[in-house]
Design an enzyme around this catalytic site. Structure first.
Site: not given
Ligand code: RIB
Ligand code: CA
Length: 314
Positions: A10, A239
């Site tokens: 995303d 992340h």
């Molecule tokens: O909590 C972190 C996640 O949430 C990551 O994938 C970031 O891109 C958001 O989508």
């Molecule tokens: Ca993400």
């Protein structure tokens, strides 16, 4: 031989950081990007995925447009306060000149997995809706994937939406519960490890020696501001790139095992409730479920060194 992955995404600043990491890594062959709502609406996620591939000179990689809403609940809203209105920290790449694959993401996933049995790892870094829809379309993908390695959830730490829930799981808890209980090999890179690796301003500035690193530095400005305001650090959590780091070198992580169920309603909706005990006096909804590999430890220095090496080429 390079690992074939479908990166379900995303984009999203950290999604972009992960896509560029994967494309710079010979251990990984990205056979497709599939898009989903989350950080942005799915239409924008698809355009951003196409933009990023064109920026990287990899417009040959297909992009399949995915789900626009969760399986059973409403989509809350995009995270513009984290990723900017355009999802890329208000840094504007040109409009894409390429078009998405005609198939919906779930169909694309099914087709690729069935055509390449045992070869494809699903690497979701957004809400798990496309993966759950692919499971509904063709349950046999459970036996045909190489595995699922995802960013989401929180094993032994709090969430980041609220104390219970991490954002990707919170957006579609019903899909996540299906994915965690499908019975396939699955590894979770949750907040336990992704928040333990921080890219600070000096680190991000070092990336600027390459064109890709310059772009990552630029999109990270907005992200650092969010982290400063919410987390009190002028650095960003790593992340989505963590999934790519794990795929390249699993020895960077400590993994523990146990089944996970996702709470789908109430105050703890989106919580990844992980059974670390395994011994109960009576059966419960975790009993008999396949264990999930939950990453609980990480060598942060080595992850940062690997990322810098791939992005700067040196
Ligand atoms: O909590 C972190 C996640 O949430 C990551 O994938 C970031 O891109 C958001 O989508
Ligand atoms: Ca993400």
């Amino acid at each position: 031989m390079a690992q074939k992955i479908i990166f379900d995404t995303d984009p999203g600043i950290d999604d972009a950081m992960a896509i560029l990491f994967a494309l710079a890594s010979p251990e990984i062959e990205v056979v497709g990007l599939t898009t989903v709502f989350g950080n942005v609406h799915t239409d924008l996620a698809t355009r951003n995925a196409l933009r990023l591939l064109e920026f990287a000179g990899r417009a040959d990689i297909p992009v399949a447009h995915g789900a626009a809403k969760p399986l059973q609940i409403d989509f809350d809203e995009p995270a513009a306060f984290v990723h900017g209105e355009n999802g890329l920290g208000e840094v504007y790449l040109p409009e894409p000149t390429t078009a998405p694959d005609p198939r919906p993401a779930a169909q694309f996933i099914v087709d690729m997995v069935m055509q390449h049995p045992g070869e494809i790892t699903l690497a979701p870094v957004g809400p798990l809706t496309n993966i759950a829809l692919a499971l509904l379309l063709e349950p046999r993908i459970v036996e045909r994937v190489a595995g699922v390695v995802l960013m989401g959830g929180a094993g032994a730490v709090n969430g980041n939406v609220n104390p219970a829930a991490e954002a990707n799981i919170w957006h579609d808890p019903h899909a996540a519960d299906r994915v965690f209980t499908a019975g396939w090999p699955i590894t979770m890179l949750g907040l336990d490890v992704t928040m333990a690796v921080q890219m600070d301003d000096a680190y991000l500035a070092e990336l600027r020696s390459s064109r890709t690193g310059e772009f990552i530095y630029d999109i990270s400005r907005f992200y650092l501001e969010f982290h400063r305001q919410v987390h009190g650090v002028y650095a960003c959590h790593t992340h989505d790139p963590s999934v790519i780091a794990y795929l390249i070198d699993p020895t960077l992580y400590t993994v523990e095992y146990g089944p996970i169920r996702v709470i789908t309603e109430g105050i703890a909706m989106g919580m990844t409730l992980w059974d670390r005990r395994g011994e109960w006096h009576r059966p419960n909804p975790w009993t008999g479920r396949r264990s999930v590999g939950v990453c609980t430890g990480v060598d942060a220095e080595r992850v940062l060194a690997l990322y810098r090496e791939r992005i700067t080429g040196g």
